[in-house]
Design a protein around this motif. Structure first.
Motif, PDB file in Angstrom:
ATOM      1  N   ALA A 136      33.015  45.701  29.353  1.00 26.67           N
ATOM      2  CA  ALA A 136      32.414  44.473  29.057  1.00 26.67           C
ATOM      3  C   ALA A 136      33.554  43.392  28.845  1.00 26.67           C
ATOM      4  O   ALA A 136      34.528  43.969  28.024  1.00 26.67           O
ATOM      5  CB  ALA A 136      31.424  44.746  28.097  1.00 26.67           C
ATOM      6  N   PRO A 137      33.601  42.273  29.373  1.00 25.14           N
ATOM      7  CA  PRO A 137      32.221  41.737  30.011  1.00 25.14           C
ATOM      8  C   PRO A 137      32.291  42.043  31.444  1.00 25.14           C
ATOM      9  O   PRO A 137      31.191  41.649  32.041  1.00 25.14           O
ATOM     10  CB  PRO A 137      32.479  40.224  29.739  1.00 25.14           C
ATOM     11  CG  PRO A 137      33.992  39.937  29.615  1.00 25.14           C
ATOM     12  CD  PRO A 137      34.514  41.275  28.953  1.00 25.14           C
ATOM     13  N   ALA A 138      33.180  42.374  32.048  1.00 30.53           N
ATOM     14  CA  ALA A 138      33.152  42.818  33.427  1.00 30.53           C
ATOM     15  C   ALA A 138      33.958  43.978  33.923  1.00 30.53           C
ATOM     16  O   ALA A 138      34.891  44.495  33.097  1.00 30.53           O
ATOM     17  CB  ALA A 138      33.868  41.551  34.320  1.00 30.53           C
ATOM     18  N   GLY A 139      33.627  44.575  34.956  1.00 30.69           N
ATOM     19  CA  GLY A 139      34.209  45.722  35.535  1.00 30.69           C
ATOM     20  C   GLY A 139      35.533  45.287  36.033  1.00 30.69           C
ATOM     21  O   GLY A 139      36.800  45.617  35.551  1.00 30.69           O
ATOM     22  N   ILE A 140      35.616  44.387  37.156  1.00 27.82           N
ATOM     23  CA  ILE A 140      36.700  43.641  37.606  1.00 27.82           C
ATOM     24  C   ILE A 140      36.398  42.112  37.563  1.00 27.82           C
ATOM     25  O   ILE A 140      35.277  41.537  37.860  1.00 27.82           O
ATOM     26  CB  ILE A 140      36.851  44.133  39.133  1.00 27.82           C
ATOM     27  CG1 ILE A 140      36.956  45.541  39.330  1.00 27.82           C
ATOM     28  CG2 ILE A 140      37.821  43.034  39.804  1.00 27.82           C
ATOM     29  CD1 ILE A 140      37.245  45.858  40.953  1.00 27.82           C
ATOM     30  N   ILE A 141      37.398  41.516  37.168  1.00 29.95           N
ATOM     31  CA  ILE A 141      37.334  39.782  37.039  1.00 29.95           C
ATOM     32  C   ILE A 141      38.504  39.310  37.661  1.00 29.95           C
ATOM     33  O   ILE A 141      39.673  39.751  37.498  1.00 29.95           O
ATOM     34  CB  ILE A 141      37.543  39.298  35.459  1.00 29.95           C
ATOM     35  CG1 ILE A 141      37.079  37.986  35.615  1.00 29.95           C
ATOM     36  CG2 ILE A 141      38.314  40.094  34.636  1.00 29.95           C
ATOM     37  CD1 ILE A 141      37.119  37.548  34.110  1.00 29.95           C
ATOM     38  N   ILE A 142      38.259  38.299  38.617  1.00 30.14           N
ATOM     39  CA  ILE A 142      39.178  37.597  39.216  1.00 30.14           C
ATOM     40  C   ILE A 142      39.228  36.178  38.678  1.00 30.14           C
ATOM     41  O   ILE A 142      38.174  35.510  38.846  1.00 30.14           O
ATOM     42  CB  ILE A 142      39.103  37.509  40.884  1.00 30.14           C
ATOM     43  CG1 ILE A 142      39.158  38.957  41.270  1.00 30.14           C
ATOM     44  CG2 ILE A 142      40.168  36.856  41.470  1.00 30.14           C
ATOM     45  CD1 ILE A 142      40.006  39.974  41.139  1.00 30.14           C
ATOM     46  N   LEU A 143      40.181  35.744  38.029  1.00 35.04           N
ATOM     47  CA  LEU A 143      40.162  34.595  37.031  1.00 35.04           C
ATOM     48  C   LEU A 143      41.360  33.510  37.569  1.00 35.04           C
ATOM     49  O   LEU A 143      42.512  33.950  37.248  1.00 35.04           O
ATOM     50  CB  LEU A 143      40.223  34.838  35.610  1.00 35.04           C
ATOM     51  CG  LEU A 143      40.302  33.717  34.915  1.00 35.04           C
ATOM     52  CD1 LEU A 143      39.030  32.828  35.052  1.00 35.04           C
ATOM     53  CD2 LEU A 143      40.002  33.978  33.330  1.00 35.04           C
ATOM     54  N   ASN A 144      41.199  32.580  38.356  1.00 35.07           N
ATOM     55  CA  ASN A 144      42.068  31.628  38.771  1.00 35.07           C
ATOM     56  C   ASN A 144      43.166  32.454  39.455  1.00 35.07           C
ATOM     57  O   ASN A 144      44.398  32.098  39.112  1.00 35.07           O
ATOM     58  CB  ASN A 144      42.666  30.693  37.272  1.00 35.07           C
ATOM     59  CG  ASN A 144      41.881  29.797  36.929  1.00 35.07           C
ATOM     60  OD1 ASN A 144      41.027  30.151  36.089  1.00 35.07           O
ATOM     61  ND2 ASN A 144      42.118  28.577  37.402  1.00 35.07           N
ATOM     62  N   SER A 145      42.867  33.007  40.259  1.00 37.08           N
ATOM     63  CA  SER A 145      43.865  33.989  40.882  1.00 37.08           C
ATOM     64  C   SER A 145      43.425  33.816  42.302  1.00 37.08           C
ATOM     65  O   SER A 145      42.145  33.867  42.740  1.00 37.08           O
ATOM     66  CB  SER A 145      43.818  35.369  40.525  1.00 37.08           C
ATOM     67  OG  SER A 145      44.407  35.695  39.066  1.00 37.08           O
ATOM     68  N   SER A 146      44.421  33.982  43.244  1.00 32.99           N
ATOM     69  CA  SER A 146      44.137  33.995  44.765  1.00 32.99           C
ATOM     70  C   SER A 146      44.437  35.271  45.440  1.00 32.99           C
ATOM     71  O   SER A 146      45.090  36.046  45.063  1.00 32.99           O
ATOM     72  CB  SER A 146      45.148  32.712  45.235  1.00 32.99           C
ATOM     73  OG  SER A 146      46.629  33.104  44.894  1.00 32.99           O
ATOM     74  N   SER A 147      44.156  35.181  46.702  1.00 32.28           N
ATOM     75  CA  SER A 147      44.199  36.409  47.651  1.00 32.28           C
ATOM     76  C   SER A 147      44.070  37.922  46.963  1.00 32.28           C
ATOM     77  O   SER A 147      44.790  38.744  47.409  1.00 32.28           O
ATOM     78  CB  SER A 147      45.553  36.435  48.248  1.00 32.28           C
ATOM     79  OG  SER A 147      45.651  35.031  48.890  1.00 32.28           O
ATOM     80  N   ALA A 148      43.091  38.105  46.347  1.00 35.24           N
ATOM     81  CA  ALA A 148      42.474  39.323  45.757  1.00 35.24           C
ATOM     82  C   ALA A 148      41.774  40.092  46.999  1.00 35.24           C
ATOM     83  O   ALA A 148      40.675  39.376  47.582  1.00 35.24           O
ATOM     84  CB  ALA A 148      41.877  39.351  44.765  1.00 35.24           C
ATOM     85  N   ARG A 149      41.980  41.334  47.238  1.00 38.08           N
ATOM     86  CA  ARG A 149      41.269  42.009  48.143  1.00 38.08           C
ATOM     87  C   ARG A 149      40.856  43.104  47.670  1.00 38.08           C
ATOM     88  O   ARG A 149      41.373  44.055  47.084  1.00 38.08           O
ATOM     89  CB  ARG A 149      42.144  42.405  49.495  1.00 38.08           C
ATOM     90  CG  ARG A 149      42.622  41.196  50.309  1.00 38.08           C
ATOM     91  CD  ARG A 149      42.998  41.480  51.579  1.00 38.08           C
ATOM     92  NE  ARG A 149      44.523  42.268  51.080  1.00 38.08           N
ATOM     93  CZ  ARG A 149      45.149  42.866  52.271  1.00 38.08           C
ATOM     94  NH1 ARG A 149      44.923  43.323  53.326  1.00 38.08           N
ATOM     95  NH2 ARG A 149      46.390  43.438  52.009  1.00 38.08           N
TER      96      ARG A 149
END
Length: 332
Positions: free
Chosen positions: A147-160
């Motif tokens: 928590a709060p997230a399993g995977i978080i993408i924050l202000n990031s680019s080109s995540a696959r």
């Protein structure tokens, strides 16, 4: 001491050590081409592993657990693993559990990261965090109970984000953007903009989170979510009932920046995304052998079997499976 082990020379391998109960970190890496393999890194004051300018760092087959016993802030410092200003980190095959902080954290202009085949569970903050960074493969991980997230993408680019099993996290997948932008021209020229763009989400299982399954509001910068996530497809969404949990929170446009969708069908109709994804509502889980006991292997007849699209060659190679053929959904 502050650290059990501080590595400032290139090419060091630290293998099969126990690094525990140190004041700040189990190990700090400040040089290139270091390998951390088979270590137990636990009960340290702030972080298990701290890496800065640790280019091509390999973190493989370690147990990284119960760190941040001194309760440093988990919003800026504490973690199981935190990596800064690093090109080419690989985090593979680790068990990262019960840290009083983020589990695996790529932060501040870290690029070309590979995060595969890890088990990340029961951390008190995000399981896997990619923040103000660029270009990552996040694939075939089992991420549960964070928590709060399993995977978080924050202000990031080109995540696959491919073939992850995301279960019982507060939000299984959280993608966000804020007004924070990079001002360093040399990094911007490399694509490290600190803007959330070009996120790809495929072949994942999002299983019965306690909050929204896929949380991607656009309100902080008043933009539609498809600017952050142009592609999401071939995923499976499992819920025990049609009313819980919420499937998607999504910005359909700049004015409707956080719209709630209670089903995949309503989300698909509004956005045109997730055309080949599954929405399974059943009080009995058809996917896993025994999710209650954290056994997330696919059971016989699971709707995830053979349902994934073929993997790009670099992602297949990173996971260790053949490219160019259909795969199962979730962690491989």
């Amino acid at each position: 001491a502050d650290q059990a082990l501080k590595i400032g020379a290139s090419g060091v391998t630290a293998e099969n050590n126990t690094l525990a109960w140190n004041g700040l970190e189990g190990v700090t890496v400040q040089s290139a081409n270091v390998k951390l393999r088979g270590n137990s890194i636990s009960y340290n004051g702030r972080k298990g592993v701290n890496g800065a300018y640790s280019h091509r760092l390999l973190i493989e087959n370690n147990t990284i657990s119960h760190n941040n016993v001194e309760r440093f802030s988990d919003s800026w410092s504490a973690a199981g693993v935190k990596i800064l200003w690093t090109d080419g980190v690989i985090m593979r095959g680790n068990t990262v559990n019960n840290n009083q902080a983020i589990g695996l954290w790529m932060d501040e202009s870290t690029t070309n990261s590979t995060v595969v085949n890890n088990v990340v569970r029961n951390n008190t903050s995000n399981g896997i965090s990619m923040e103000i960074s660029h270009k990552a493969i996040i694939a075939s991980n089992v991420v549960s109970g964070n928590a709060p997230a399993g995977i978080i993408i924050l202000n990031s680019s080109s995540a696959r984000i491919y073939n992850n099993t995301l279960a019982r996290n507060n939000a299984n997948l959280l993608v966000q953007e804020t007004s924070r932008n990079n001002t360093k021209s040399n990094e911007i020229s490399q694509g490290i903009t600190w803007r959330t763009r070009n996120t790809i989400v495929k072949n994942n299982i999002l299983w019965n989170s306690s909050g929204p399954m896929f949380h991607a509001p656009g309100c902080a910068v008043k933009e539609p979510s498809n600017l952050m996530i142009p592609t999401t497809n071939n995923n499976a969404h499992y819920r025990t009932s049609a009313s819980r949990p919420i499937s998607f929170i999504w910005g359909v446009n700049s004015k409707q920046c956080s719209q709630t969708f209670t089903s995949l069908a309503s989300f698909r109709s509004a956005t045109g995304l997730e055309a080949n994804s599954l929405d399974v509502v059943n009080s009995n889980d058809p996917f896993f052998v025994n999710a209650g006991a954290n056994d997330f292997r696919l059971k016989a007849g699971s709707p995830a079997i053979g349902r994934g699209e073929p993997l790009p060659a670099d992602i297949a190679n990173a996971i260790g499976v053949p490219a160019g053929r259909n795969v199962n959904l979730g962690a491989l």
